[in-house]
Write a protein that holds these residues in place. Structure first.
Motif, mmCIF file in Angstrom:
data_model
loop_
_atom_site.group_PDB
_atom_site.id
_atom_site.type_symbol
_atom_site.label_atom_id
_atom_site.label_comp_id
_atom_site.label_asym_id
_atom_site.label_seq_id
_atom_site.Cartn_x
_atom_site.Cartn_y
_atom_site.Cartn_z
ATOM 1 N N GLY A 9 10.149 27.757 -5.003
ATOM 2 C CA GLY A 9 9.426 26.733 -4.239
ATOM 3 C C GLY A 9 8.111 26.993 -3.765
ATOM 4 N N GLN A 10 7.400 28.018 -4.275
ATOM 5 C CA GLN A 10 5.918 28.722 -3.898
ATOM 6 C C GLN A 10 5.040 27.750 -4.289
ATOM 7 O OE1 GLN A 10 5.328 31.484 -1.680
ATOM 8 N NE2 GLN A 10 7.509 31.084 -1.564
ATOM 9 N N ALA A 11 4.974 26.828 -5.260
ATOM 10 C CA ALA A 11 4.074 26.220 -5.679
ATOM 11 C C ALA A 11 3.652 24.914 -4.770
ATOM 12 C CB ALA A 11 4.394 25.557 -7.107
ATOM 13 N N VAL A 12 4.974 24.402 -4.200
ATOM 14 C CA VAL A 12 5.039 23.229 -3.234
ATOM 15 C C VAL A 12 4.196 23.834 -2.138
ATOM 16 C CG1 VAL A 12 7.445 23.414 -2.201
ATOM 17 C CG2 VAL A 12 5.949 21.242 -2.212
ATOM 18 N N ARG A 13 4.565 24.990 -1.606
ATOM 19 C CA ARG A 13 4.298 25.499 -0.187
ATOM 20 C C ARG A 13 2.689 25.647 -0.318
ATOM 21 N NH1 ARG A 13 6.208 29.357 3.596
ATOM 22 N NH2 ARG A 13 4.643 30.372 4.637
ATOM 23 N N ARG A 14 2.227 26.304 -1.423
ATOM 24 C CA ARG A 14 0.622 26.599 -1.727
ATOM 25 C C ARG A 14 -0.031 25.455 -1.562
ATOM 26 N NH1 ARG A 14 1.902 31.683 -3.861
ATOM 27 N NH2 ARG A 14 3.040 31.076 -5.810
ATOM 28 N N ILE A 15 0.433 24.089 -2.319
ATOM 29 C CA ILE A 15 -0.302 22.811 -2.232
ATOM 30 C C ILE A 15 -0.324 22.264 -1.058
ATOM 31 C CG2 ILE A 15 1.455 21.703 -3.127
ATOM 32 C CD1 ILE A 15 -2.233 21.304 -3.782
ATOM 33 N N LEU A 16 0.654 22.190 -0.408
ATOM 34 C CA LEU A 16 0.718 21.568 0.987
ATOM 35 C C LEU A 16 -0.093 22.293 2.143
ATOM 36 C CD1 LEU A 16 4.677 20.325 1.413
ATOM 37 C CD2 LEU A 16 2.666 18.948 0.853
ATOM 38 N N GLU A 17 0.007 23.585 1.985
ATOM 39 C CA GLU A 17 -0.883 24.465 2.883
ATOM 40 C C GLU A 17 -2.436 24.352 2.648
ATOM 41 O OE1 GLU A 17 0.571 28.675 2.324
ATOM 42 O OE2 GLU A 17 1.832 28.460 4.083
ATOM 43 N N PRO A 33 0.650 -1.202 0.080
ATOM 44 C CA PRO A 33 0.158 0.102 -0.019
ATOM 45 C C PRO A 33 0.857 1.428 -0.045
ATOM 46 C CG PRO A 33 0.147 -0.986 2.089
ATOM 47 C CD PRO A 33 0.829 -1.740 1.176
ATOM 48 N N ILE A 34 2.282 1.201 0.102
ATOM 49 C CA ILE A 34 2.928 2.570 0.016
ATOM 50 C C ILE A 34 3.806 2.623 -0.999
ATOM 51 C CG2 ILE A 34 4.758 1.255 1.642
ATOM 52 C CD1 ILE A 34 4.861 3.888 3.109
ATOM 53 N N SER A 35 3.937 4.039 -1.561
ATOM 54 C CA SER A 35 4.828 4.214 -2.576
ATOM 55 C C SER A 35 6.054 5.026 -2.057
ATOM 56 C CB SER A 35 4.271 5.000 -3.574
ATOM 57 O OG SER A 35 3.671 4.294 -4.428
ATOM 58 N N ILE A 36 7.193 4.669 -1.996
ATOM 59 C CA ILE A 36 8.302 5.432 -1.537
ATOM 60 C C ILE A 36 8.900 6.354 -2.415
ATOM 61 C CG2 ILE A 36 10.529 5.617 -0.530
ATOM 62 C CD1 ILE A 36 8.182 4.860 1.538
ATOM 63 N N ILE A 37 8.702 7.666 -2.742
ATOM 64 C CA ILE A 37 9.266 8.517 -4.004
ATOM 65 C C ILE A 37 10.543 9.004 -3.342
ATOM 66 C CG2 ILE A 37 8.802 10.128 -5.643
ATOM 67 C CD1 ILE A 37 6.517 7.941 -5.288
ATOM 68 N N ASP A 38 11.872 8.342 -3.623
ATOM 69 C CA ASP A 38 13.135 8.777 -3.345
ATOM 70 C C ASP A 38 13.585 9.898 -4.472
ATOM 71 O OD1 ASP A 38 15.816 8.993 -2.914
ATOM 72 O OD2 ASP A 38 16.330 6.953 -3.376
ATOM 73 N N ILE A 39 13.607 11.063 -3.855
ATOM 74 C CA ILE A 39 13.929 12.351 -4.488
ATOM 75 C C ILE A 39 15.532 12.712 -4.526
ATOM 76 C CG2 ILE A 39 11.563 13.082 -4.912
ATOM 77 C CD1 ILE A 39 12.077 15.140 -2.572
ATOM 78 N N SER A 40 16.189 11.859 -3.734
ATOM 79 C CA SER A 40 17.576 12.059 -3.233
ATOM 80 C C SER A 40 18.309 12.263 -4.706
ATOM 81 C CB SER A 40 18.283 10.926 -2.259
ATOM 82 O OG SER A 40 18.228 9.809 -3.167
ATOM 83 N N GLY A 41 17.789 11.542 -5.659
ATOM 84 C CA GLY A 41 18.760 11.840 -6.928
ATOM 85 C C GLY A 41 18.148 12.863 -7.804
ATOM 86 N N VAL A 42 17.208 13.565 -7.407
ATOM 87 C CA VAL A 42 16.686 14.674 -8.309
ATOM 88 C C VAL A 42 17.463 15.939 -8.152
ATOM 89 C CG1 VAL A 42 14.551 16.204 -8.475
ATOM 90 C CG2 VAL A 42 14.244 13.814 -8.024
ATOM 91 N N PRO A 43 17.672 16.575 -9.243
ATOM 92 C CA PRO A 43 18.568 17.925 -9.192
ATOM 93 C C PRO A 43 17.974 18.815 -8.170
ATOM 94 C CG PRO A 43 18.320 17.347 -11.482
ATOM 95 C CD PRO A 43 17.473 16.285 -10.624
ATOM 96 N N SER A 44 18.577 19.390 -7.408
ATOM 97 C CA SER A 44 18.051 20.384 -6.316
ATOM 98 C C SER A 44 17.222 21.614 -6.973
ATOM 99 C CB SER A 44 19.273 21.186 -5.462
ATOM 100 O OG SER A 44 20.157 21.781 -6.370
#
Length: 562
Positions: free
Chosen positions: A426-434, A365-376
């Protein structure tokens, strides 16, 4: 006369109570032997009791661990009111005169007092308060067993209730997930292992659930390789066209201030035209720049070039040239291949949603999205796309059979920081999480925030979390932040937060009947995240194969983890 002298007079008056007067109370002799004090003041959340310090010392020699802790900060005491026992949590203590201790308490709940004086049927909340002079008794392990016993609601057990070694601490799944939760704790407190334990317990309870976890450090793949699906830059295949316009701007615009607005207007026009070239757009009527309609990067590039060719002066072509240069970079840089790759684009939205949201879960039931390799440069945008997909899917599937989704965000302070500068990326991620924090519960989306720096989280986000699981916090600012977010009845535990041992947690809020301090269960080795700190002493003792280590490291380094 001062308030302190009035209280001390009351202490002296209570001390003069004779044993005959105590025996007149409707309480058994065995309970009289457990008398430790009296109620001094009733003021809702600020009530006071007066405790005999000598009795506390005597109880410290008992075999019962609950009695040993009686009267201490964070422990519980009980008071008889009619045929009920009231349970209260000790918040603060200070010395009085004549061997007395004055303690502030918070009332937690009440239960029935049977003919033998035992507690049963405990419920949160108080219907009737005691009066000043009412007797105060210590709470036994049997009392705690009644207080902390889990009811029939779906729940998971995560450890043992302090100070006992056999009373199980439970989290109620629906209240905890329905109103969001946060796991807080300084680095090195066992936070990652504890989060893994909670998610494993939930997954075992609901093997057909739907959990998406954002893993910024690649820690959790080791913990869930048997219970979930692991995605990283090698197999995520996140379609770039799923980005909305705001997310496109974060990735493709390199200018600032007035130039940025001009570039954004151009990108909006070109992006909309590129989406409209897909035949899918004809099926849906009005297509906007945010519509998740696939488009070709080559189409977007040609549209930009065509628009640029209509201009006469060189200075007017600068915005188009900036967009074209960035687009070429995204297509050619191998670091972005997980998102921007291939000349042919198919409509992969349905299979992408199915695999990421575990629809169906098939026992994982769980998806682990490893973003450690994603460009900063695009990390926050990737998180934004994933979080928004969770929320948008929940909104547009309202008329379907319910499939609630849990989004767990590790290092949450990165994505919802306190700094609200509009110039900050990073305003987009802030807005969606809020938005998920404020509105997610209406649509069956739960948010789990994990952070070591709660004071760096945006104000209001932590307060939206109905359940707080606070491990040791060493920073005073973080402690103050948790103090403000904790429900009133849990304030007695606050002083214990800096003194918690590793893998100890204070659970408060909707997910528990009453605030509890829990020692987490030991998680099996194969279910633990790869988050243990390296040993310098051991690592510096070993030698050999240094040349091979360097060669293999450089190959991975140059190949971006391939």
């Amino acid at each position: 006369m001062s308030e302190g002298s009035n209280l001390q007079d009351f202490v002296n008056e209570l001390s003069s109570f004779s044993q005959d007067e105590a025996e007149k109370q409707d309480i058994t002799n065995s309970e009289n032997q457990g008398l430790i004090g009296h109620v001094a003041e009733i003021a809702g959340s600020g009530s006071s009791i007066i405790i005999d310090a000598g009795r506390l010392i005597e109880l410290g020699e008992c075999q019962d661990p609950a009695l040993q802790m009686s009267g201490q900060v964070g422990s519980q005491v009980k008071m008889a009111v009619g045929r009920n026992w009231l349970i209260a949590n000790v918040r603060t203590m200070h010395a009085g005169q004549g061997g007395k201790v004055i303690a502030k308490v918070d009332f937690l709940g009440e239960g029935t007092r049977d003919e033998h004086g035992k507690l049963s049927s405990f419920k949160r909340g108080v219907t009737r308060f005691p009066i000043p002079g009412a007797e105060v008794h210590p709470v036994t392990t049997e009392d705690l067993r009644q207080v902390f016993a889990a009811d029939d609601r779906p729940h998971v057990e995560i450890g043992t209730v302090y100070p006992t070694d056999d009373i199980r601490g439970a989290l109620y799944i629906d209240p905890m997930l329905g109103k969001h939760f946060a796991v807080l704790g300084s680095t090195g407190t066992g936070k990652s292992t504890s989060v893994s334990l909670i998610l494993h317990r939930i997954s075992e309870h609901s093997p057909e659930g739907h959990i998406v976890m954002i893993d910024p450090h690649g820690e959790y793949a080791a913990a869930f390789k048997g219970a979930g699906e692991i995605f990283n830059v090698d197999n995520l295949k996140l379609p770039y066209w799923l980005m909305n316009f705001e997310e496109h701007c974060e990735v493709m615009l390199t200018s600032s201030d007035k130039e940025r607005q001009r570039d954004a207007d151009i990108l909006a026009k070109c992006l909309l035209e590129a989406r409209q070239r897909n035949k899918l757009s004809e099926q849906y009527g009005k297509v906007t720049v945010d519509s998740p309609i696939p488009y070709l990067l080559t189409d977007l590039n040609s549209i930009i070039v065509n628009e640029m060719g209509k201009l006469d002066r060189a200075n007017e072509t600068a915005p188009f040239q900036r967009l074209k240069t960035k687009l070429d970079e995204l297509k050619s840089d191998p670091r972005y291949s997980f998102m921007f790759s291939g000349m042919m684009v198919g409509d992969t939205m349905a299979p992408f949603i199915a695999k990421i949201f575990r629809l169906p879960a098939n026992g994982k039931p769980i998806s682990i999205i490893d973003i450690s390799g994603v460009p900063s440069e695009v990390t926050s945008t990737v998180v934004s796309v994933l979080a928004r997909m969770v929320f948008d899917y929940a909104i547009w599937s309202r008329n379907e059979a319910q499939r609630p989704l849990l989004l767990v965000c590790e290092e949450a302070h990165r994505y919802v920081p306190k700094d609200n500068s509009e110039n900050m990326k990073g305003q987009a991620v802030r807005r969606i999480l809020e938005r998920i924090a404020k509105e997610g519960r209406k649509y069956g989306v739960s948010l789990g925030l994990i952070t070591q720096r709660p004071s760096d989280l945006a104000e209001g986000v932590l307060s939206q979390c109905g359940t707080l699981l606070s491990m040791r916090l060493n920073n005073e600012r973080d402690q103050d932040c948790v103090r403000a977010a904790m429900p009133e009845g849990a304030k007695g535990f606050l002083d214990a937060i800096p003194a918690l041992r590793n893998r100890e947690v204070i659970c408060s809020g909707e997910g528990v009947n009453i605030p509890i301090r829990v020692n987490f269960d030991t998680l099996e080795a194969e279910k633990r995240p790869a988050s243990s700190d390296p040993s310098f002493a051991d690592g510096w003792r070993e030698t050999g194969d240094e040349e091979g280590i360097i060669d293999r490291t450089i190959k991975r380094w140059r190949g971006h983890g391939k």
